[in-house]
Design an enzyme around this catalytic site. Structure first.
Site, PDB file in Angstrom:
ATOM      1  N   GLU A  42      -0.666   1.457  41.707  1.00 57.82           N
ATOM      2  CA  GLU A  42      -1.059   0.103  40.633  1.00 57.82           C
ATOM      3  C   GLU A  42      -1.588  -0.704  41.710  1.00 57.82           C
ATOM      4  O   GLU A  42      -1.017  -2.088  41.702  1.00 57.82           O
ATOM      5  CB  GLU A  42       0.029  -0.225  39.943  1.00 57.82           C
ATOM      6  CG  GLU A  42       0.712   0.829  39.250  1.00 57.82           C
ATOM      7  CD  GLU A  42       2.047   0.306  38.299  1.00 57.82           C
ATOM      8  OE1 GLU A  42       2.469  -0.739  38.910  1.00 57.82           O
ATOM      9  OE2 GLU A  42       2.538   1.108  37.312  1.00 57.82           O
ATOM     10  N   PRO A  43      -2.702  -0.486  42.595  1.00 60.04           N
ATOM     11  CA  PRO A  43      -3.271  -1.566  43.331  1.00 60.04           C
ATOM     12  C   PRO A  43      -4.101  -2.756  42.459  1.00 60.04           C
ATOM     13  O   PRO A  43      -4.758  -2.233  41.587  1.00 60.04           O
ATOM     14  CB  PRO A  43      -4.029  -1.026  44.273  1.00 60.04           C
ATOM     15  CG  PRO A  43      -4.807   0.279  43.423  1.00 60.04           C
ATOM     16  CD  PRO A  43      -3.641   0.622  42.613  1.00 60.04           C
ATOM     17  N   GLY A  44      -3.872  -3.948  42.864  1.00 62.90           N
ATOM     18  CA  GLY A  44      -4.805  -5.168  42.220  1.00 62.90           C
ATOM     19  C   GLY A  44      -5.414  -5.677  43.026  1.00 62.90           C
ATOM     20  O   GLY A  44      -6.448  -5.618  43.559  1.00 62.90           O
ATOM     21  N   ARG A  45      -4.582  -6.545  44.016  1.00 60.99           N
ATOM     22  CA  ARG A  45      -5.111  -7.327  45.016  1.00 60.99           C
ATOM     23  C   ARG A  45      -5.848  -6.502  46.095  1.00 60.99           C
ATOM     24  O   ARG A  45      -7.016  -6.951  46.544  1.00 60.99           O
ATOM     25  CB  ARG A  45      -3.902  -8.119  46.027  1.00 60.99           C
ATOM     26  CG  ARG A  45      -4.293  -9.068  46.863  1.00 60.99           C
ATOM     27  CD  ARG A  45      -3.254  -9.578  47.845  1.00 60.99           C
ATOM     28  NE  ARG A  45      -1.998  -9.850  46.732  1.00 60.99           N
ATOM     29  CZ  ARG A  45      -1.667 -11.147  46.219  1.00 60.99           C
ATOM     30  NH1 ARG A  45      -2.356 -12.104  46.962  1.00 60.99           N
ATOM     31  NH2 ARG A  45      -0.677 -11.324  45.659  1.00 60.99           N
TER      32      ARG A  45
ATOM     33  N   CYS B  13      -6.129 -34.455  39.035  1.00 60.68           N
ATOM     34  CA  CYS B  13      -5.273 -35.621  39.148  1.00 60.68           C
ATOM     35  C   CYS B  13      -3.934 -34.991  39.751  1.00 60.68           C
ATOM     36  O   CYS B  13      -2.910 -35.249  38.981  1.00 60.68           O
ATOM     37  CB  CYS B  13      -5.065 -36.611  37.998  1.00 60.68           C
ATOM     38  SG  CYS B  13      -6.906 -37.237  37.638  1.00 60.68           S
ATOM     39  N   GLU B  14      -3.753 -34.444  40.638  1.00 53.54           N
ATOM     40  CA  GLU B  14      -2.450 -34.033  41.068  1.00 53.54           C
ATOM     41  C   GLU B  14      -2.616 -34.021  42.938  1.00 53.54           C
ATOM     42  O   GLU B  14      -3.659 -33.517  43.208  1.00 53.54           O
ATOM     43  CB  GLU B  14      -1.928 -32.376  40.888  1.00 53.54           C
ATOM     44  CG  GLU B  14      -2.129 -32.202  39.314  1.00 53.54           C
ATOM     45  CD  GLU B  14      -0.848 -32.467  38.623  1.00 53.54           C
ATOM     46  OE1 GLU B  14       0.254 -32.207  39.531  1.00 53.54           O
ATOM     47  OE2 GLU B  14      -0.791 -32.354  37.550  1.00 53.54           O
TER      48      GLU B  14
ATOM     49  N   GLY C 138       0.954  -3.845  45.181  1.00 51.70           N
ATOM     50  CA  GLY C 138       1.563  -4.651  46.247  1.00 51.70           C
ATOM     51  C   GLY C 138       0.993  -4.568  47.701  1.00 51.70           C
ATOM     52  O   GLY C 138       1.246  -5.328  48.476  1.00 51.70           O
TER      53      GLY C 138
ATOM     54  N   ARG D  90      -4.020 -20.602  43.920  1.00 54.21           N
ATOM     55  CA  ARG D  90      -3.175 -20.004  44.985  1.00 54.21           C
ATOM     56  C   ARG D  90      -2.795 -20.886  46.173  1.00 54.21           C
ATOM     57  O   ARG D  90      -1.593 -20.959  46.593  1.00 54.21           O
ATOM     58  CB  ARG D  90      -3.784 -18.674  45.450  1.00 54.21           C
ATOM     59  CG  ARG D  90      -4.032 -17.487  44.608  1.00 54.21           C
ATOM     60  CD  ARG D  90      -4.665 -16.426  45.179  1.00 54.21           C
ATOM     61  NE  ARG D  90      -3.488 -15.867  46.015  1.00 54.21           N
ATOM     62  CZ  ARG D  90      -3.455 -15.712  47.189  1.00 54.21           C
ATOM     63  NH1 ARG D  90      -4.299 -16.361  47.833  1.00 54.21           N
ATOM     64  NH2 ARG D  90      -2.269 -15.154  47.844  1.00 54.21           N
TER      65      ARG D  90
ATOM     66  N   TYR E 168       1.136 -20.934  46.101  1.00 50.40           N
ATOM     67  CA  TYR E 168       1.846 -20.401  47.162  1.00 50.40           C
ATOM     68  C   TYR E 168       1.578 -21.104  48.509  1.00 50.40           C
ATOM     69  O   TYR E 168       2.015 -20.228  49.603  1.00 50.40           O
ATOM     70  CB  TYR E 168       1.511 -18.823  46.992  1.00 50.40           C
ATOM     71  CG  TYR E 168       1.416 -18.046  45.709  1.00 50.40           C
ATOM     72  CD1 TYR E 168       2.360 -17.738  45.178  1.00 50.40           C
ATOM     73  CD2 TYR E 168       0.177 -17.726  45.424  1.00 50.40           C
ATOM     74  CE1 TYR E 168       2.311 -17.185  44.078  1.00 50.40           C
ATOM     75  CE2 TYR E 168      -0.016 -16.865  44.119  1.00 50.40           C
ATOM     76  CZ  TYR E 168       1.276 -16.553  43.452  1.00 50.40           C
ATOM     77  OH  TYR E 168       1.136 -16.050  42.175  1.00 50.40           O
TER      78      TYR E 168
HETATM   79  C1  LIG Z   1       1.054  -7.548  39.892  1.00 52.79           C
HETATM   80  C2  LIG Z   1       1.608  -5.796  39.609  1.00 52.79           C
HETATM   81  C3  LIG Z   1       0.818  -5.088  40.382  1.00 52.79           C
HETATM   82  C4  LIG Z   1      -0.246  -5.194  41.319  1.00 52.79           C
HETATM   83  O1  LIG Z   1       0.193  -6.008  42.366  1.00 52.79           O
HETATM   84  P1  LIG Z   1      -0.866  -6.310  43.522  1.00 52.79           P
HETATM   85  O2  LIG Z   1      -0.073  -6.973  44.564  1.00 52.79           O
HETATM   86  O3  LIG Z   1      -2.081  -7.001  43.295  1.00 52.79           O
HETATM   87  O4  LIG Z   1      -1.607  -4.990  43.926  1.00 52.79           O
HETATM   88  C5  LIG Z   1       1.080  -3.725  40.054  1.00 52.79           C
HETATM   89  N1  LIG Z   1       2.257  -3.329  39.333  1.00 52.79           N
HETATM   90  C6  LIG Z   1       3.006  -4.244  38.592  1.00 52.79           C
HETATM   91  C7  LIG Z   1       3.826  -3.396  37.703  1.00 52.79           C
HETATM   92  C8  LIG Z   1       2.601  -5.471  38.733  1.00 52.79           C
HETATM   93  O5  LIG Z   1       3.046  -6.274  38.251  1.00 52.79           O
END
Ligand SMILES: *Cc1c(COP(=O)(O)O)cnc(C)c1O
Length: 400
Positions: free
Chosen positions: A259-262, A327-328, A225, A298, A302
């Site tokens: 659990e970093p993604g973004r 076409c939107e 997050g 995105r 959003y």
């Molecule tokens: C989507 C998600 C993440 C990653 O979120 P980011 O905002 O991209 O860091 C981590 N844990 C869980 C359970 C998620 O669903």
């Protein structure tokens, strides 16, 4: 400097380009923030699930947070060791649970009492003991976009504290469940520390009260997050983030799982698109490009802001909507964005496109998905080919 112009010529557009060096830097910065503590960074695969991207994180020692068995397979295939793979998500099917247990991953993040029952039953069928963690919904407002807020009781994710407690007691008493962790994830693109800290305190307190009844958990899973800067947001520094978490878990001997993604991929990715036309409808200026909402959703989904750079162009700027061929009317990459006058084949670089970009892509309007290129150490390599028309129709039947 990434040679965007030549990459656009070599690989064509629309095109995703990922700066692997920048991904590595983000990974190491976050890892460093938790230095001296037992911690695992488990890359949230859904942010960018290209196998080469996952493999890159695997080589840095990352684990993987997965939200489908497909993602678990990707993670294992890319070389993430099973003991660093986590399976989260609110709706896991039986076959997914079965495969996750059989693959001996680190743990399954359970999101409801009903799911706990399924996991137990399937573990019993497999004559096994499933390692689990329970996702707690701490009912904290993360102050982010409602579509990516996940830690309120109004959101579908996790279970409330009292339910979690019951579930841990049940798991502890089960021959087929092994409770090893506790989890929360309150939302994505978080730019304020306070809600994360509050959630961590609530969950750490629960962990302490479980410990008092002899349920000792090893993993304190803080989810992902961490927000990034798309425009002018002030973001949380990894140091402050880590300090807040460490403050919340004072006195607990746990391994922190993050659990970093973004945070790891967003600003390391670029979406390249070429200008097709300039057009003016009355007072309104449109720049029509070859990339669209099916490539990068995105902005449409959003109303997200992405910085756009017109390569090798200068001159007086005026406001334009940057729109794709789909076409939107919701198909746009930017609204009222200042750009110089553009010509056919000029290249636009859409910044911060490395997370939730390609992965949220679709084939809407029978558009093949973009190619993806990795850029590392001054070298580019193709990591996913552009989809062809044949790829798009490959699974269809009865049309002849
Ligand atoms: C989507 C998600 C993440 C990653 O979120 P980011 O905002 O991209 O860091 C981590 N844990 C869980 C359970 C998620 O669903």
């Amino acid at each position: 400097m990434i040679p965007f112009q030549s990459l656009a010529q070599t690989y064509g557009t629309p095109l995703y380009v990922y700066d692997f060096d920048a991904m590595k830097e983000q990974f190491e910065t976050l890892k460093e923030a938790f230095r001296g503590r037992k911690s695992i960074l488990a890359y949230a695969v859904k942010a960018n699930s290209n196998l080469s991207v996952i493999k890159h994180f695997a080589s840095l020692g990352s684990g993987a947070d997965c939200v489908s068995i497909g993602e678990v397979r990707r993670a294992l295939m890319a070389g993430i060791p099973a003991y660093k793979v986590i399976f989260s998500g609110v709706g896991k099917r039986d076959d997914e649970i079965r495969e996750a247990i059989a693959s001996d991953i680190l743990y399954i993040n359970v999101e409801s009492e009903a799911e706990l029952g399924r996991v137990e039953m399937i573990a019993q069928e497999l004559n096994s003991k499933a390692r689990i963690s329970i996702r707690v919904n701490p009912n904290i407002d993360p102050k982010t976009h409602p579509y990516i807020s996940t830690g309120l009781h109004d959101n579908k994710f996790g279970v409330e504290i009292n339910a979690a407690k019951r579930m841990y007691i049940r798991a502890k008493n089960s021959e087929h469940l092994d409770p090893v962790g506790i989890h929360f994830h309150i939302g994505s693109q978080l730019t304020q520390l306070e809600p994360i800290y509050e959630a961590a305190v609530i969950v750490a307190d629960l962990m302490r009260s479980l410990s008092a009844i002899d349920i000792d958990l090893k993993f304190f899973d803080i989810g992902g997050g961490l927000g990034v800067r798309y425009n002018d947001e002030t973001t949380i520094t990894p140091y402050d983030y880590a300090q807040a978490i460490l403050g919340a878990i004072k006195g607990l001997d746990v391994t922190i799982l993050c659990e970093p993604g973004r945070f790891l991929t967003a600003n390391a990715g670029y979406f390249l698109t070429k200008v097709l036309y300039e057009k003016q409808n009355g007072q309104k200026r449109f720049v029509v490009v070859d990339g669209a909402m099916n490539d990068l959703i995105r902005p449409s989904l959003y109303n997200a802001y992405h910085r756009i750079e017109a390569l090798d162009k200068s001159g007086e700027e005026s406001l334009a909507d940057v729109v794709g061929p789909v076409c939107e009317s919701g198909d746009f990459l930017a609204k009222e964005y200042p750009l110089p006058m553009l010509e056919h084949n000029d290249v636009l670089v859409v910044h911060s496109a490395g997370a939730y970009g390609f992965g949220m892509g679709s084939n809407y309007n029978t558009r093949g998905r973009s190619a993806e290129v990795a850029y590392e150490d001054g070298q580019a390599r193709l990591i996913r080919s552009r989809e062809s028309f044949d790829d798009l129709i490959a699974l269809e039947r009865e049309y002849l």
